[in-house]
Design an enzyme around this catalytic site. Structure first.
Site, PDB file in Angstrom:
ATOM      1  CG  ASP A  31       1.488  -8.641  -0.807  1.00  0.00           C
ATOM      2  OD1 ASP A  31       1.201  -7.439  -0.726  1.00  0.00           O
ATOM      3  OD2 ASP A  31       0.844  -9.423  -1.542  1.00  0.00           O
TER       4      ASP A  31
ATOM      5  CE  LYS B   5       3.576  -6.498  -3.230  1.00  0.00           C
ATOM      6  NZ  LYS B   5       2.725  -5.526  -2.512  1.00  0.00           N
TER       7      LYS B   5
END
Ligand code: GLU
Length: 448
Positions: A164, A124
């Protein structure tokens, strides 16, 4: 003892990383029966090795705003676990992004990606850049500088970022353009969530929301219930919430509540049809912080500054906004309401005490986000597959794979919980099934 000792050590080492510690505790405690059945894990120091990211990259991102002022942000990429495949996971651009948030997301991503059954590890990244109020050219310059800091660490077989919060198709376009400029070649498998004109996958924008509804259908089917006529409350109105609204209304359910940071909307007729869905998409683009204008446009109720958790006219709750959206106080209201299903969608939308409270309610079915929202990253992995084969799948092909994947995730969670005598426990089942896949791959690859 082993699990608790590990958690305590991590709490000492990372005392200020609250979200990260929360995520680790939730997975390790949920997978307890599996961990206790495998004493070899302790010998291999497996839990600490799983809790520690393989690599945490931090870089500065310098860009110039439209007034000619130089701005400096921090960029992160956490390459959490690569045992199953190249690191895979989104980039989040949001003011509150910190190392702890990126680490918790990378940790969660590892188990979610394992659940997809596809060859993707967990990662991430993101930045504390605040996209609110930025012009198109500021966004482009920021993305280009961000990629300057990131490009040397990623690649189609190394680490494949995606979107995201704050990172959608537009940002992915600028990021890919800069990657291509820096590398001088066309490796479009380096990012997913791309536009269709340069290798994006059909149905990727809808995949997380559609996947969540397909998972929900599996839950309902398993219990002899159906989505027909069900009233659904979805927190948020971003890309994921929008996908849920679109699919749920097609299948006969009704999203009658949704929310934004400014309050919540109650639309008794349900969010359905081109006009309402199109309005929500535009509203998110223009102003991700306020949803009030929907109520003004469609003449329905808006309740300022409140959350709708606990209202009495909902059957299904789907928190799809941010982490820790539902705390213990909200959980108590939910338990006292008529809702029968609590289906997490956003990453870690429930605090651990609230989740434990909800799981202890006999009449409430609880499903965990790492299973429910895995359709998004799953279709990203399909985008990678299409890119490496240099072809495009039709929407029907992607949808068929997505449906099957969500069913498999549900089935393997049910089976894992049964195997350990836990009954119909989707939270424990998903954590055990995901954990086992990562653990198996790490154990087979030796100690490092
Ligand atoms: N950010 C999404 C997630 O939380 C998607 C990641 C991806 O497609 O790689 O899973």
């Amino acid at each position: 003892m082993y699990i608790q000792d590990t958690i305590n050590d991590l709490k000492q080492r990372y005392s200020d990383e609250t979200e990260y510690l929360q995520a680790v505790e939730e997975v390790f405690l949920s997978a307890r029966p599996l961990i206790e059945a495998h004493p070899e894990y302790e010998k291999a120091d497996l839990l600490k090795r799983m809790a520690e990211p393989e690599r945490m990259i931090r870089f500065k991102v310098v860009w110039t705003d439209d007034q000619g002022r130089v701005q400096t942000n921090v960029g992160y990429r956490c390459q959490f676990n690569g045992a199953i495949g190249p690191y895979k996971g989104g980039l989040r651009f949001q003011k509150n992004v910190s190392q702890s948030i990126i680490k918790f997301l990378g940790f969660e991503q590892t188990y979610k990606n394992a659940l997809t059954g596809l060859p993707i590890g967990g990662g991430k990244g993101g930045s504390d850049f605040d996209p609110a109020g930025k012009s198109e050219s500021e966004i482009m310059r920021f993305c280009q500088s961000f990629m300057d800091g990131l490009y040397r660490y990623i690649g189609p077989d190394t680490d494949v970022p995606a979107g995201d919060m704050g990172v959608g198709q537009r940002e992915i376009g600028y990021l890919f353009g800069q990657y291509r400029r820096l590398k001088g070649n066309f490796e479009n498998g380096v990012l997913t969530g791309k536009g269709l004109s340069y290798g994006g996958s059909l149905e990727r924008p809808e995949a997380t929301g559609y996947g969540a509804v397909y998972y929900l259908e599996e839950v309902l089917k398993h219990l002899g219930d159906t989505i027909q006529g069900k009233r659904i409350g979805v927190s948020g109105y971003g890309n994921v919430a929008w996908g849920i609204m679109k699919k749920a209304s097609k299948l006969g359910g009704k999203v009658t509540y949704f929310s934004g940071p400014d309050g919540y909307i109650h639309d008794e007729d349900g969010v359905e049809g081109e006009e309402k869905l199109g309005f929500i998409k535009q509203m998110r683009k223009n102003d991700p912080m306020h949803c009030r204008s929907y109520a003004e446009k469609f003449g329905c109720e808006f309740v300022e500054g409140k959350k709708f958790w606990g209202v009495d006219d909902l059957d299904i709750l789907m928190p799809a906004a941010v982490q820790n959206d539902v705390d213990l106080e909200s959980a108590k209201k939910i338990a006292a309401s008529n809702a029968k299903y609590y289906i997490e969608v956003a990453n870690m939308p429930t605090t651990n005490d609230a989740l434990n409270y909800l799981r202890s309610q006999k009449d409430l079915i609880v499903a965990p986000s790492k299973a429910v929202n895995a359709g998004g990253v799953g279709v990203s992995a399909m985008e990678m597959a299409q890119n490496s084969m240099r072809l495009h799948w039709s929407e029907e092909e992607v949808d068929e794979h997505l449906k099957k994947m969500m069913k498999d995730i549900f089935d393997c969670s049910v089976a894992a919980a049964n195997e350990y005598g836990l009954g119909f426990d989707l939270v424990a089942g998903a954590n055990i099934a995901g954990f086992r896949r990562v653990a198996d791959a790490m154990m087979e690859q030796g100690v490092f």
